[in-house]
Design an enzyme around this catalytic site. Structure first.
Site, PDB file in Angstrom:
ATOM      1  N   HIS B 217       0.806  -1.218   0.000  1.00  0.00           N
ATOM      2  CA  HIS B 217       0.000   0.000   0.000  1.00  0.00           C
ATOM      3  C   HIS B 217       0.845   1.277   0.000  1.00  0.00           C
ATOM      4  CE1 HIS B 217      -4.354  -1.341   0.816  1.00  0.00           C
ATOM      5  NE2 HIS B 217      -3.679  -2.331   0.258  1.00  0.00           N
ATOM      6  N   SER B 221      -0.343  -1.253  -6.273  1.00  0.00           N
ATOM      7  CA  SER B 221      -0.098  -2.416  -7.104  1.00  0.00           C
ATOM      8  C   SER B 221       0.690  -2.045  -8.350  1.00  0.00           C
ATOM      9  CB  SER B 221      -1.428  -3.043  -7.529  1.00  0.00           C
ATOM     10  OG  SER B 221      -2.085  -3.607  -6.431  1.00  0.00           O
ATOM     11  N   LYS B 245     -14.589  -7.249  -7.906  1.00  0.00           N
ATOM     12  CA  LYS B 245     -13.866  -8.115  -8.842  1.00  0.00           C
ATOM     13  C   LYS B 245     -13.224  -9.285  -8.092  1.00  0.00           C
ATOM     14  CE  LYS B 245     -10.665  -7.951 -12.727  1.00  0.00           C
ATOM     15  NZ  LYS B 245      -9.690  -7.165 -13.491  1.00  0.00           N
ATOM     16  N   ASP B 246     -12.682  -8.994  -6.907  1.00  0.00           N
ATOM     17  CA  ASP B 246     -12.094 -10.065  -6.097  1.00  0.00           C
ATOM     18  C   ASP B 246     -13.161 -11.047  -5.622  1.00  0.00           C
ATOM     19  OD1 ASP B 246      -9.577  -9.135  -6.434  1.00  0.00           O
ATOM     20  OD2 ASP B 246      -9.339  -8.297  -4.433  1.00  0.00           O
ATOM     21  N   GLU B 289       4.237 -34.137  -1.055  1.00  0.00           N
ATOM     22  CA  GLU B 289       3.039 -33.587  -1.665  1.00  0.00           C
ATOM     23  C   GLU B 289       3.419 -32.873  -2.959  1.00  0.00           C
ATOM     24  OE1 GLU B 289       0.436 -35.057  -0.300  1.00  0.00           O
ATOM     25  OE2 GLU B 289      -0.617 -33.264   0.405  1.00  0.00           O
TER      26      GLU B 289
END
Lengths: 257, 441
Positions: B217, B221, B245-246, B289
């Site tokens: 922040h 971004s 959107k998220d 894994e």
């Protein structure tokens, strides 16, 4: 299951998922078992109740002599259609150690529905002593503990055959192409009419194998039906929710695009 | 044009009273309603918030599982089966947690490759990137210890193999291994401390995630074009644009997640882990894994004579030097990510304007998938050769190709601003057409 897998692999991320599959394959230098369409396979699969009941009869009549089912309780049988009285009668056939009595002595009591299936041997050493050194594993999770478990077990149970000429089979071992190493200590367990089904179904080897595998799949995954039922609802809900969210997203973004 | 507005509820009396004493509402307003976000973020930018959400899902289901789980070698396996059979919806909670680990890694790997493709690690976001790599390391440790808890065969033997790696460290190696084990083999003290640490580490991850977002922040971004935002016309407020959107992305992800939980819950796991741990019986192939497979391949790729003996000589410490080299390569494969911002001196961030880097990015992605494939295979025959070539390529990508590209690559011309390519040309006409039906509605 095959269609589902294919669909998954189509996804970008599923490229990595196939690695998971191949890792499971890494352990198998054995003949691949043929695919069988089980009542419980597919998105909407459920356990065939008649097969479960017959499978229990096979387990009890054939497998239970050597193999335990220690994670399953007698009461669980009520989930697959046995009545409470039937379950009480089944449980009462075994005797288990009771709590210490007033004198501090531990006596045996008949089993009750809350008890887990009583294992045939007191411990691993006793099991090995009775089986020529081999240890018959507990079957509670066997279907999940083998790759392609249900198909593998059916293939194993129906796969006993004469060994090829060049294969040496030591005493006390048996040839089975589906078992890792092809030599298995367990003698062929299922025979034509080896047991008599209470519903008078003809007890072929194939029939018994499919029934007992269905029963053992339930023993390993008793939640399967509830899981798939809930899954269908969850997916439908999420499709609707996601569709609505998409519409909302389009509207909010309308002034930016 | 998007509006940057403080939310109306900031004028509420109670909100103002609290805010005057603890400015939590100002904080929310500042970081969501007024936080400027590039207007051109594509769906690859969804995976950051998804990672945060799956972390919360893992913590919530994990805390619930811990209420029913018993960290004792004699009871752990059965307590997990009790969760599966007798705890109300225990199977659901456990399958969410079990598959959630895989989902977490899928999301984070996409998130990392997003960063690699669009150059999100470059100035001024180097510390943001480094914190991300720290999160990855913490995740790997957490996932590894979590996988030990059900105390199945792969739990036990995976723990044995991985903890033994530390014995390769010169001088203090054996001491560290004894400390990890709490004894002289993987046993009850190991299980107990792994449980304790597995419960602790996610909260450490939360702490680093907070710093990760904090660092994010500061400069905001990165974006698909990779140029800095140049004013109001380039940015939109995070809320409501990226919250919705998220959320849509979350819906898509939950559908994918649910397919595994409800219809293929054991697909990503290994059947051997449904066999209770047995120190006297080694599985034919010890496989980690899937999300560790590329690193496992790098571990096994290095030493010549060590590879074949791996499965059988795990406790022999026969090829100490070879083993040390393998361990160094494995940790080096992550360590190299820490210095990536200084290896890549190219001033251009996004691959869209780096015609050569773009190709090498895709080759590197394929290389990682190949490593994962090799990691799943027994270390024999052709897989050894493939694993070595892929490992060399992995390091060459970072240590040779990227520095050389920064020097010699001819990058394309950068746009003047974000709003120019977004609004210019066909984009404007399309948005006009799209907004028409909205006016009617």
């Amino acid at each position: 299951m095959n269609m589902f897998r294919t669909a998954l692999v189509a996804g970008v991320v599923a490229a990595t998922a196939t690695i998971g599959l191949s890792s499971a394959n890494a352990a198998g230098e054995v003949v691949h078992p043929p695919e069988h369409h089980w009542s419980f396979s597919g998105l909407f699969g459920t356990y065939d109740r008649a097969a479960l009941r017959r499978g229990f009869e096979v387990y009890k009549g054939v497998c239970a002599g050597c193999h335990g089912l220690r994670l399953v309780a007698y009461r669980n049988l009520m989930d697959i259609g046995f009545t409470e009285d039937e379950v009480k009668a089944i449980a009462a056939q075994v005797s288990v150690p009771a709590e210490p009595n007033a004198d501090g002595e531990i006596e045996d009591r008949p089993g009750i529905p809350a008890d887990r299936f009583k294992s045939p041997f007191a411990n691993e050493n006793a099991a090995r002593a009775a089986n020529g050194g081999a240890y018959p594993p507990d079957l509670s999770l066997m279907v999940k503990a083998r790759h392609n478990g249900a198909n593998y077990m059916k293939a194993l149970l129906t796969g006993y055959q004469e060994p090829p000429a060049d294969k040496q089979v030591p005493d006390g071992m048996h040839y089975n192409p589906y078992f890792p190493g092809q030599l298995i200590a367990m003698a062929q367990p299922l025979y034509e009419d080896g047991i008599e089904y209470s519903d008078k179904t003809k007890a072929t080897i194939k029939q018994q194998a499919e029934d007992v595998v269905t029963f053992l799949t339930w023993a390993a995954q008793p939640e399967l039906e509830a899981r798939k039922r809930l899954g269908v609802k969850v997916i439908l809900f999420l499709l609707l929710l996601t569709g609505l969210l998409y519409v909302v997203k389009r509207r909010i973004w309308a002034d930016v695009h | 044009m998007a509006q940057f507005q403080k939310p109306g509820w900031l004028d509420n009396g109670l909100v103002r009273w609290v805010d005057h004493r603890l400015p939590i509402f100002t904080f929310v307003s500042h970081e969501l309603y007024e936080y400027p976000t590039p207007r051109n973020l594509n769906y690859w930018w969804n995976f950051g918030s998804l990672a945060g959400i799956i972390l919360v899902i893992m913590i919530v289901t994990g805390i619930t599982l811990a209420m029913h789980y018993t960290p004792h070698t004699a009871m752990a396996f059965d307590s997990v089966e009790r969760i599966m059979r007798d705890v109300n919806f225990g199977w659901l909670i456990r399958y969410i947690h079990m598959n959630g680990a895989s989902m977490f890694f899928i999301i984070v790997y996409i998130h990392i490759f997003r960063g690699l493709y669009f150059g999100s690690y470059k100035a001024p976001r180097e510390i943001l990137w480094i914190l991300g790599v720290v999160i990855l390391l913490l995740m790997m440790a957490t996932a590894f210890m979590g996988y030990v808890l059900p105390w199945g065969q792969m739990s036990f033997w995976g723990a044995t193999v991985i903890t033994n790696l530390f014995s390769a460290i010169p001088l203090v190696g054996d001491y560290i291994v004894t400390l990890l084990w709490g004894g002289f083999a993987v046993d009850n003290p190991t299980l107990a401390r792994f449980f304790s640490l597995h419960y602790l580490m996610p909260f450490v991850i939360v702490g680093v995630v907070v710093m990760h977002i904090w660092a994010l922040h500061v400069h905001g971004s990165n974006n698909p074009i990779g140029i800095d935002t140049k004013g109001e016309q380039d940015v939109i407020p995070f809320h409501p644009y990226y919250t919705v959107k998220d959320l849509f992305g979350l819906g898509v992800f939950l559908i994918f997640f649910s397919l595994f939980i409800f219809f293929a819950p054991d697909y990503l796991g290994h059947p051997d882990n449904y066999i209770e741990a047995n120190p006297l019986s080694t599985p034919a192939h010890i496989v980690p894994e899937w999300y560790f497979l590329p690193f496992y391949a790098i571990l096994r790729a290095v030493p010549a004579n060590f590879v074949g003996e791996w499965a059988t000589a795990w406790m022999g410490f026969i090829f100490i030097e070879a083993k040390l080299a393998g361990v160094l390569a494995m940790f080096g494969s992550i360590a190299v990510l820490f210095v990536l911002p200084w290896l890549d001196r190219s001033p251009v961030r996004s691959s869209r304007f780096r015609p050569m880097y773009k190709w090498f990015f895709w080759i590197f992605l394929i290389d990682c998938i190949v490593l994962g494939y090799v990691g799943a295979k027994p270390a024999e025959g052709v897989y050894i050769a493939i694993g070595r070539v892929a490992t060399i390529w992995y390091f060459a990508h970072f240590l040779v190709i990227i520095p050389l590209l920064a020097k010699f690559e001819k990058t394309k011309d950068l746009p003047k601003s974000i709003s120019e390519p977004v609004l210019g040309g066909g984009g404007g006409a399309a948005s006009a057409a799209a907004s028409k039906p909205m006016e009617k509605a």
